[in-house]
Scaffold this active site. Structure first.
Site, PDB file in Angstrom:
ATOM      1  N   CYS A  77       6.418  19.104  14.741  1.00  0.00           N
ATOM      2  CA  CYS A  77       7.447  19.546  15.693  1.00  0.00           C
ATOM      3  C   CYS A  77       7.670  21.050  15.643  1.00  0.00           C
ATOM      4  O   CYS A  77       8.160  21.623  16.599  1.00  0.00           O
ATOM      5  CB  CYS A  77       8.759  18.797  15.455  1.00  0.00           C
ATOM      6  SG  CYS A  77       9.684  19.336  14.002  1.00  0.00           S
ATOM      7  N   ARG A 109       9.731  17.104  18.895  1.00  0.00           N
ATOM      8  CA  ARG A 109       8.955  18.317  19.176  1.00  0.00           C
ATOM      9  C   ARG A 109       9.905  19.429  19.579  1.00  0.00           C
ATOM     10  O   ARG A 109      10.855  19.196  20.346  1.00  0.00           O
ATOM     11  CB  ARG A 109       7.957  18.052  20.326  1.00  0.00           C
ATOM     12  CG  ARG A 109       7.000  19.212  20.609  1.00  0.00           C
ATOM     13  CD  ARG A 109       5.988  19.381  19.492  1.00  0.00           C
ATOM     14  NE  ARG A 109       4.915  20.299  19.832  1.00  0.00           N
ATOM     15  CZ  ARG A 109       4.894  21.602  19.531  1.00  0.00           C
ATOM     16  NH1 ARG A 109       5.936  22.146  18.928  1.00  0.00           N
ATOM     17  NH2 ARG A 109       3.862  22.349  19.835  1.00  0.00           N
ATOM     18  N   CYS A 137      14.721  19.034   9.575  1.00  0.00           N
ATOM     19  CA  CYS A 137      13.451  18.351   9.793  1.00  0.00           C
ATOM     20  C   CYS A 137      13.708  16.921  10.269  1.00  0.00           C
ATOM     21  O   CYS A 137      14.421  16.165   9.602  1.00  0.00           O
ATOM     22  CB  CYS A 137      12.619  18.329   8.519  1.00  0.00           C
ATOM     23  SG  CYS A 137      11.109  17.325   8.676  1.00  0.00           S
ATOM     24  N   CYS A 166      10.667  23.604  11.327  1.00  0.00           N
ATOM     25  CA  CYS A 166      10.797  24.339  10.060  1.00  0.00           C
ATOM     26  C   CYS A 166      10.327  25.778  10.210  1.00  0.00           C
ATOM     27  O   CYS A 166      10.928  26.705   9.660  1.00  0.00           O
ATOM     28  CB  CYS A 166      10.032  23.630   8.941  1.00  0.00           C
ATOM     29  SG  CYS A 166       8.275  23.351   9.281  1.00  0.00           S
ATOM     30  N   THR A 171       6.497  21.020  32.473  1.00  0.00           N
ATOM     31  CA  THR A 171       5.132  20.569  32.757  1.00  0.00           C
ATOM     32  C   THR A 171       4.548  21.288  33.965  1.00  0.00           C
ATOM     33  O   THR A 171       3.431  21.811  33.923  1.00  0.00           O
ATOM     34  CB  THR A 171       5.106  19.044  32.979  1.00  0.00           C
ATOM     35  OG1 THR A 171       5.648  18.391  31.823  1.00  0.00           O
ATOM     36  CG2 THR A 171       3.681  18.565  33.188  1.00  0.00           C
ATOM     37  N   SER A 227       7.222  14.664  25.589  1.00  0.00           N
ATOM     38  CA  SER A 227       8.108  15.306  26.553  1.00  0.00           C
ATOM     39  C   SER A 227       8.997  14.242  27.159  1.00  0.00           C
ATOM     40  O   SER A 227       8.685  13.057  27.053  1.00  0.00           O
ATOM     41  CB  SER A 227       7.289  15.987  27.656  1.00  0.00           C
ATOM     42  OG  SER A 227       8.134  16.616  28.581  1.00  0.00           O
ATOM     43  N   CYS A 239       4.817  14.794   8.460  1.00  0.00           N
ATOM     44  CA  CYS A 239       5.010  15.835   9.474  1.00  0.00           C
ATOM     45  C   CYS A 239       4.552  15.374  10.854  1.00  0.00           C
ATOM     46  O   CYS A 239       3.404  14.955  11.033  1.00  0.00           O
ATOM     47  CB  CYS A 239       4.263  17.099   9.062  1.00  0.00           C
ATOM     48  SG  CYS A 239       4.400  18.448  10.247  1.00  0.00           S
TER      49      CYS A 239
END
Length: 561
Positions: free
Chosen positions: A533, A314, A506, A536, A350, A65, A530
């Site tokens: 995130c 992310r 990606c 895709c 958050t 984050s 990978c």
């Protein structure tokens, strides 16, 4: 390719464990729920068993984050968090907002013209990964059992259709689908109530949404892809507590989003870009937009001569209240970003995730205290949510994202200034954004190609060296967790129509279109790369890619992110 035709492995009966509450995901929402549950149990002198299942190798390993956070929810959960050592050590000292006009020019927006929600006085620059590690310590000290390295792979149901719990994924199945040495079947975790806090686009949350039709009265969810780097910079360039936000260049052709650069402690800055996933040009590469953005003088002035030490990416849920599904269903709840509680007007999720977890914990505890044996629909949560500051905050921000999508950065920004600063989010109407993000991609033949500059290795970098800095690793010989509903679609549909955008959207180089010895295109999935995130699963124009959990412990391992 991700679909496999290996032999079906021998079925081994799974063992089970019983809890009062099972929580899927060790992020801010899940851990806040766990802590609040045990606080209530202690206050009421009632025995309660709670466990948290976390797919990362440790709590915080998969947490990514910005982040500037409000302490409002933490103030409620642990009023004495400062003396308890919570890692909120860097208060915001100054805010700046820029509109980047081109690769050199920028306009700084005066404070009086910035939407009120984007002011950060009283907030803190933090590592949310470190905050979740601290929350995990508090949860364990209260009696919560935490199981890191175990991925929740399946939702379990009672005969009446209510949620019974979850099963963790099997360990030690080869890419061919066969049991390897050291095979270990998953464990069933049964509970009176199960809370799902997997983060944005949780794969079990997605299934629950479909099974219980949770979004039937909501707008489609909307998403952004957040890319982030952690840098050590020259001490003389560091301004601890400075928060810089902005938008504009290099995003163009209807692609929207915004950047951030936060001066954290220890001569470090976090820099990143959020690209809205409703973009229409299939040639857009969010990763490459981020890399060239760092060359703008507004950012370059701090990064030049520094060293990049970590990278991650992310997706975020940003549809807000309009896109929020019904969060309750028989036997459980969706909380945090699994539901979509992020406040996009503040670019913060958050404190809202934590509050949703705390409200869920209170509803669950009340039900159990009254003798509820589970499997019911927690209507008490819905009424508590609708009378909470969380709902009030999301309601006030409900027009922020739709305004930007409908009217663009200039007119949308002006609307949001009027809505947030003058009317305090209380305009007597609601804007809606009803088109799915993936459906907004144009065909390649009607889109302009984008020639991204080569990385210079000082400010900008390639995908593979970036993934290396995310500490991403998966057991190599395992079933691919990036599954295709139809293996013919990438080359048969997405390549001719959209120039197969997976190789660009990606941010980790997972998807490639290569040529075989005959010069024919082949589609390759590099599952090892990978970073979880979920882009895709969100942006594929054919909705053909389905992200499922790999073996527990796999994926990125973010330090201080």
């Amino acid at each position: 390719m991700s679909d496999h035709t290996g032999a079906e492995p021998e079925v081994i009966e799974r063992e089970s464990m019983e809890f009062d509450v099972v929580i899927v995901g060790g992020g801010p929402a899940g851990l806040s729920a766990a802590c609040r549950l045990m606080q209530q149990a202690t206050e009421s002198d009632q025995e309660l068993t709670v466990c948290v299942v976390e797919k990362g190798s440790e709590v915080g390993a998969h947490i990514l984050s910005g982040a500037v956070i409000e302490s409002r929810a933490l103030d409620e959960l642990f009023p004495d968090w400062k003396t308890m050592g919570a890692p909120l050590d860097t208060p915001v000292t100054k805010d700046q907002l820029f509109l980047l006009k081109d690769h050199e020019k920028a306009t700084q927006i005066p404070d009086m013209l910035i939407p009120a929600t984007m002011h950060n006085k009283g907030n803190y620059i933090v590592s949310v990964g470190n905050l979740t590690r601290w929350l995990a310590e508090q949860a364990e000290s209260l009696g919560v059992e935490i199981f890191p390295g175990f991925a929740a792979a399946e939702v379990l149901y009672h005969e009446d259709g209510s949620v019974k719990g979850i099963a963790t994924g099997d360990m030690g199945i080869s890419a061919a689908g066969e049991h390897k040495d050291g095979y270990m079947p998953g464990m069933e975790l049964h509970a009176k109530y199960t809370l799902f806090s997997e983060g944005c686009r949780g794969h079990l949350g997605k299934q629950l949404n479909e099974r219980f039709d949770l979004s039937k009265d909501a707008d489609p969810q909307h998403y952004g892809l957040g890319l982030k780097e952690l840098w050590d910079i020259k001490p003389e360039l560091h301004q601890e507590g400075l928060v810089v936000h902005g938008s504009g260049w290099p995003l163009s052709d209807g692609t929207s989003g915004g950047f951030f650069l936060y001066h954290a402690a220890n001569h470090q800055v976090v820099v990143g870009l959020i690209v809205d996933l409703n973009y229409s040009n299939p040639y857009v590469s969010p990763f490459d937009e981020f890399q060239r953005m760092k060359h703008h003088p507004v950012l370059k002035q701090y990064l030049e001569g520094g060293k990049r030490v970590c990278y991650g990416a992310r997706a975020i849920t940003k549809g807000g209240l309009n896109s929020l599904p019904r969060m309750v269903f028989p036997g459980g709840l969706l909380i945090g970003c699994d539901a979509g509680t992020l406040n996009f007007a503040k670019i913060k999720g958050t404190h809202t995730a934590m509050k949703s977890g705390m409200l869920a914990a209170e509803a669950v505890f009340d039900a159990i205290k009254q003798g509820d044996e589970g499997g019911q629909q927690l209507t008490g949560f819905e009424s508590a949510f609708e009378t909470s500051w969380l709902y009030e905050e999301l309601h006030a921000a409900r027009n922020f994202g739709p305004a930007l999508h409908k009217y663009g950065a200039y007119l949308g920004g002006a609307f949001n200034f009027i809505d947030q600063n003058i009317f305090k989010g209380k305009l007597p109407f609601t804007l809606h954004d009803t088109e799915e993000d993936y459906a907004q991609l144009r065909h390649a033949k009607t889109s302009a190609t984008i020639d991204y500059p080569k990385p210079d290795g000082q400010l900008s970098f390639d995908k593979l060296s970036s993934v290396f800095l995310s500490n991403t690793n998966h057991e190599e010989d395992q079933l691919c967790h990036l599954t295709l509903k139809d293996s013919s679609i990438p080359l048969g549909t997405n390549l001719p129509l959209y120039a197969e955008p997976a190789q660009r959207y990606c941010p980790a180089g997972v998807y490639e279109v290569l040529e075989n010895d005959e010069g024919e295109p082949t589609f390759q999935i590099n599952g090892q790369n990978c970073v979880h995130c979920k882009t895709c699963d969100i942006k594929d124009p054919s909705q053909n890619i389905v992200w499922v959990t790999p073996e527990g412990g796999g994926g990125p391992n973010y330090p201080n992110m």
